[in-house]
Scaffold this motif. Structure first.
Motif, PDB file in Angstrom:
ATOM      1  N   CYS A   7      77.979 115.944  35.241  1.00 26.00           N
ATOM      2  CA  CYS A   7      78.382 117.224  35.803  1.00 26.00           C
ATOM      3  C   CYS A   7      79.705 117.046  36.552  1.00 26.00           C
ATOM      4  N   ILE A   9      81.010 118.804  38.739  1.00 34.49           N
ATOM      5  CA  ILE A   9      80.949 119.279  40.127  1.00 34.49           C
ATOM      6  C   ILE A   9      80.240 118.279  41.025  1.00 34.49           C
ATOM      7  N   CYS A  10      79.003 117.939  40.680  1.00 34.63           N
ATOM      8  CA  CYS A  10      78.219 117.086  41.571  1.00 34.63           C
ATOM      9  C   CYS A  10      78.015 115.685  41.004  1.00 34.63           C
ATOM     10  N   PHE A  24      77.851 121.495  32.985  1.00 34.53           N
ATOM     11  CA  PHE A  24      77.345 121.397  34.351  1.00 34.53           C
ATOM     12  C   PHE A  24      75.849 121.128  34.328  1.00 34.53           C
ATOM     13  N   ARG A  28      74.149 126.689  39.319  1.00 30.12           N
ATOM     14  CA  ARG A  28      74.800 126.599  40.619  1.00 30.12           C
ATOM     15  C   ARG A  28      76.157 125.899  40.513  1.00 30.12           C
ATOM     16  N   CYS A  29      76.176 124.772  39.842  1.00 26.07           N
ATOM     17  CA  CYS A  29      77.430 124.037  39.694  1.00 26.07           C
ATOM     18  C   CYS A  29      78.410 124.809  38.811  1.00 26.07           C
ATOM     19  N   ASP A  33      82.152 125.989  40.053  1.00 25.99           N
ATOM     20  CA  ASP A  33      83.389 125.750  39.309  1.00 25.99           C
ATOM     21  C   ASP A  33      84.111 127.063  39.028  1.00 25.99           C
TER      22      ASP A  33
END
Ligand SMILES: [Zn+2]
Length: 64
Positions: A7, A9-10, A24, A28-29, A33
């Protein structure tokens, strides 16, 4: 062996197959983004209103 992606993002590893939010790990992620992208694009300094403030002119259209 499931194909894994990271992912952006995280940095969590998630499986590619059967993942509706890829690349992702979750919705949520994905929204994070998307939000980061929108913020960079639509950010107006000193203005805290809606990004798009176009008036709706549906009122003054009275046809006889
Ligand atoms: Zn994530």
């Amino acid at each position: 062996m499931p194909r894994m992606v990271r992912c952006p993002i995280c940095r969590a590893e998630v499986s590619w197959e059967g993942n509706p939010h890829r690349p992702f790990c979750s919705e949520r992620c994905r929204l994070i983004d998307l939000g980061a992208w929108a913020e960079g694009r639509y950010h107006i300094p000193g203005k805290e209103t809606k990004p798009e403030d176009k008036p709706e002119d549906d009122d003054d259209d009275e046809s006889p």
